[in-house]
Write an enzyme that holds these catalytic residues in place. Structure first.
Site, PDB file in Angstrom:
ATOM      1  N   LYS A  61       0.798  -1.307   0.020  1.00 49.68           N
ATOM      2  CA  LYS A  61      -0.116   0.022   0.032  1.00 49.68           C
ATOM      3  C   LYS A  61       0.809   1.224   0.073  1.00 49.68           C
ATOM      4  CE  LYS A  61      -3.557  -0.159  -0.545  1.00 49.68           C
ATOM      5  NZ  LYS A  61      -4.244  -0.329  -1.820  1.00 49.68           N
ATOM      6  N   HIS A 106       6.664  -7.032  -2.998  1.00 54.18           N
ATOM      7  CA  HIS A 106       6.603  -6.407  -1.764  1.00 54.18           C
ATOM      8  C   HIS A 106       7.654  -6.670  -0.819  1.00 54.18           C
ATOM      9  CE1 HIS A 106       3.115  -4.164  -2.472  1.00 54.18           C
ATOM     10  NE2 HIS A 106       2.101  -5.124  -2.521  1.00 54.18           N
ATOM     11  N   SER A 136      -3.660   2.934   5.205  1.00 54.98           N
ATOM     12  CA  SER A 136      -4.096   2.355   3.897  1.00 54.98           C
ATOM     13  C   SER A 136      -3.899   0.858   4.159  1.00 54.98           C
ATOM     14  CB  SER A 136      -2.882   2.809   3.029  1.00 54.98           C
ATOM     15  OG  SER A 136      -3.556   2.383   1.676  1.00 54.98           O
TER      16      SER A 136
END
Length: 293
Positions: A61, A106, A136
């Site tokens: 995010k 990620h 988020s």
């Protein structure tokens, strides 16, 4: 990709996750990852990119993307993406693509397959300030039916601070790429800069990639990658993902994208507690994050 192909991919996801609930996390070299990623870790670690491939790395995010024709995971495969059959993994998708490829991850720096650095691939890292990233990620975990239940907001903050969420500690993540940025030729960008002066940041990316494009093209890129356009773009806002996976009635995938939205979530007491812990965890680096623009 035809409408039929897009529909079939969405249907495959719906079928794959019909009987699947939230996945538990398992540690891989000390980093909590979703069980399907952990189970397939050896194949991820062994991945050998082509020298022309571009790696886009972020903590969950903290990124932004756009296109209207093809779902994002098919355009820029997610390296560590593993799904129940019949949905192809990120590695499966990459096998079908010709280089140069844009590959997303990620993974923290220490878990990036060494082939990226051995082949001197270029990498762009996008970092977002901790408080907005936390907010988020919380909303994402609420709507993402495949990740562990986030629980209440007040309990989620200490989980973030302790690095107990999927992909591990935000602090270690942003510091890992920051400290290796010069040695590994990583372009380190800040989400807040991309929001505040997108044209300047696009120009930085163009120079880093040794591309020469006109001002008109740069302006078009800035417009197409604005949060407003991405939020309205079904291929970027993940509205094509069935609700059994992303329940956007809880929270949209593209929620606000604002810098400073954390002020609408943290109480003064929570903010003070977080700031004190932040100072301790970040006292060994000087990364110029901004919580407002």
């Amino acid at each position: 990709m035809s409408e039929e192909e897009k529909l079939s991919y969405s249907e495959a996801i719906k079928k794959a996750y019909a009987s699947v609930s939230r996945f538990p996390l398992f540690p891989v070299r000390g980093i909590p990852l979703m069980s399907l990623i952990a189970q397939n870790w050896d194949s991820i670690w062994a991945f050998r990119p082509e020298p022309s491939d571009l790696l886009i790395a972020t903590y969950p995010k903290a990124d932004a993307e756009a296109c209207k024709r093809v779902p994002t995971p098919l355009r820029s495969p997610f390296l560590e993406s593993f799904n129940p059959p019949p949905v192809p993994s990120g590695l499966d998708l990459l096998k079908e693509m010709d280089p140069p490829r844009i590959i997303k991850t990620h993974l923290p720096f220490q878990l990036v397959p060494p082939g990226f650095w051995e082949n001197k691939c270029k990498a762009i890292y996008v970092a977002r300030n901790a408080k907005d990233n936390l907010v988020s990620y919380y909303h994402f975990d609420c709507m993402n039916m495949t990740q562990p239940d986030p629980g209440p907001w007040e309990g989620y903050i200490p989980k973030f601070m302790r690095g107990e969420l999927a992909w591990g500690s935000w602090y270690d993540h942003v510091k890992g790429y920051w400290m290796k940025r010069e040695k590994k030729n990583i372009l380190y960008l800040f989400y807040e800069d991309m929001k505040g002066n997108p044209q300047r940041e696009v120009e930085r990316i163009m120079r880093y990639l040794d591309l020469s494009v006109s001002d008109e093209i740069i302006s078009q890129i800035v417009e197409l990658t604005s949060f407003k356009n991405m939020k309205e773009n079904p291929m970027a806002n993940y509205s094509w993902i069935p609700a059994v996976v992303f329940d956007q009635s809880i929270s949209p995938f593209m929620r606000k994208g604002e810098v400073g939205d954390w002020r609408n979530h943290f109480t003064p007491e929570q903010s003070k507690m977080f700031d004190e812990d932040y100072e301790k965890q970040m006292n060994d680096v000087n990364i110029p994050f901004r919580t407002l623009i």
